[in-house]
Enzyme design. Structure first.
Site, short mmCIF file in Angstrom:
data_model
loop_
_atom_site.label_atom_id
_atom_site.label_comp_id
_atom_site.label_asym_id
_atom_site.label_seq_id
_atom_site.Cartn_x
_atom_site.Cartn_y
_atom_site.Cartn_z
N LYS A 52 0.84 -1.21 0.00
CA LYS A 52 0.00 0.00 0.00
C LYS A 52 0.88 1.25 0.00
O LYS A 52 0.63 2.20 -0.74
CB LYS A 52 -0.95 -0.02 1.21
CG LYS A 52 -2.06 -1.07 1.05
CD LYS A 52 -2.81 -1.37 2.33
CE LYS A 52 -3.75 -2.58 2.12
NZ LYS A 52 -4.43 -3.02 3.33
N GLN A 96 -4.57 -1.72 9.68
CA GLN A 96 -4.43 -3.04 9.06
C GLN A 96 -4.94 -4.13 10.00
O GLN A 96 -4.54 -4.20 11.17
CB GLN A 96 -2.94 -3.28 8.71
CG GLN A 96 -2.67 -4.57 7.97
CD GLN A 96 -3.26 -4.59 6.56
OE1 GLN A 96 -3.22 -3.60 5.82
NE2 GLN A 96 -3.83 -5.72 6.18
N ASP A 119 -10.94 2.50 4.11
CA ASP A 119 -11.18 1.05 3.99
C ASP A 119 -12.68 0.74 3.87
O ASP A 119 -13.06 -0.37 3.53
CB ASP A 119 -10.62 0.32 5.23
CG ASP A 119 -9.36 -0.48 4.90
OD1 ASP A 119 -9.13 -0.76 3.72
OD2 ASP A 119 -8.62 -0.82 5.85
#
Ligand code: NAP
Length: 290
Positions: A52, A96, A119
């Site tokens: 990412k 994460q 997200d």
């Protein structure tokens, strides 16, 4: 059989984003900034986060990686989330997953400001998706929609079967496939571990989306001739012949299923890169959410 090449499509999307970012910079606008919090030292999580960050560099975003030990308390992690919420330079951030067992993932998801929830996991983002309102779409399902769109897959009126009902993949995926939009308008069946006669259901699917997290679970006898198959699963299996010591497998037996398909995603190089492209698209969108 046509391979749905997520690696190439993701690279194309990142090139398009890079052009937009260059334009923003030229106009004296702020450079988009994505931050990622990673807790602990899980190898797979680290690989994803590094990918990412690398993608941010490729598209011209600023990026910040916040690395925290797996001994961090829930309260300290929530304080870090609040700090990023209040940092005006950061447009969007992710935490994460998975998090260590002593931390409540739901609490952390809820703590992320909906305006920075790139997200797409916050209940406000999920609610907006359900209602068809503008907002962040969960990165993996949105990446799959983008991939289907770029390959001109016809979805309207088709039977779509989703295996898996997780909050991050299966459930939002099913919503995006029934929504009234260009990629959508399917008749969707969502299946899970209590589903009976799974193969009978999957064999009906014109579009089969597999996200159950079991290596090579879907075999050729579960798939209709001419189906579009999207394999979300990613599994590292030991392989001494590889430099890394492992190879990646999906949830689908690619070798036996692919000859039956009209289109199929490979693993690696299918859904994984599209998730990252989607995160980059969400970050670009985040500039306008403030
Ligand atoms: P998850 O949270 O473990 O959810 C798995 C789902 O599959 C659950 O709903 C479970 O049902 C269902 N399931 C389990 N066994 C089943 C069976 N035998 N038959 C039918 N359904 C079954 O997993 P996830 O987070 O959604 O991830 C799924 C896979 O995608 C994993 O391999 C993960 O690594 C991968 N993934 C990839 C990406 C990417 O970017 N490529 C992103 C996210 C996840 P119950 O609800 O009844 O337990």
């Amino acid at each position: 059989m046509i391979l749905l090449d997520g690696k190439k499509t993701s690279s194309d999307i990142k090139d398009e984003i890079a052009i937009k970012v260059a334009e923003l910079k030229q106009q004296g606008e702020k450079t988009p900034h994505l931050a990622a919090i990673i807790v602990g030292n899980d190898g797979a999580s680290r690989t994803y986060v590094n990918a990412k960050v690398k993608s941010c560099e490729k598209v011209g975003f600023n990026s910040t990686l916040v690395e925290l030990p797996d001994t961090i308390s829930e309260a300290d992690l929530l304080a870090k989330v609040e700090e990023l919420n209040n940092n005006d330079d950061i447009d969007g951030f992710i935490v994460q997953l998975p998090l260590p067992k002593h931390i409540d993932e739901h609490k952390v998801t809820l703590a992320v400001s909906p305006a920075k929830d790139v997200d797409g996991f916050h209940p406000e983002s999920v609610g907006r998706m359900m209602l068809g309102l503008p907002g962040f779409l969960a990165a993996t399902p949105a990446g799959i929609v983008e991939l289907l769109d770029r390959y001109d897959i016809e979805t309207s009126g088709k039977e779509c079967v989703v295996i898996g009902r997780s909050h991050i993949v299966g459930s939002p995926m099913s919503v995006l496939m029934w929504r009234n939009s260009k990629i959508g308008n399917c008749t969707v069946t969502i299946t899970h571990s209590r589903t009976k006669n799974l193969a009978e259901i999957t064999k009906r699917a014109d579009i089969l989306i597999v996200a159950l997290g079991k290596p090579e679970f879907v075999s050729a006898d579960m798939v209709k001739e001419g189906a579009v198959v999207v394999d979300v699963g990613i599994h590292r299996v030991e392989d001494a012949s590889k430099k890394s010591g492992f190879r990646l497998l999906g949830d689908v037996k690619f070798d036996e299923v692919s000859p039956k398909c009209s289109h199929i995603t490979p693993v690696p190089g299918g859904v994984g890169p599209m998730t990252i492209a989607s995160l980059m698209m969400n970050t670009l969108q985040a500039i306008d959410m403030k």
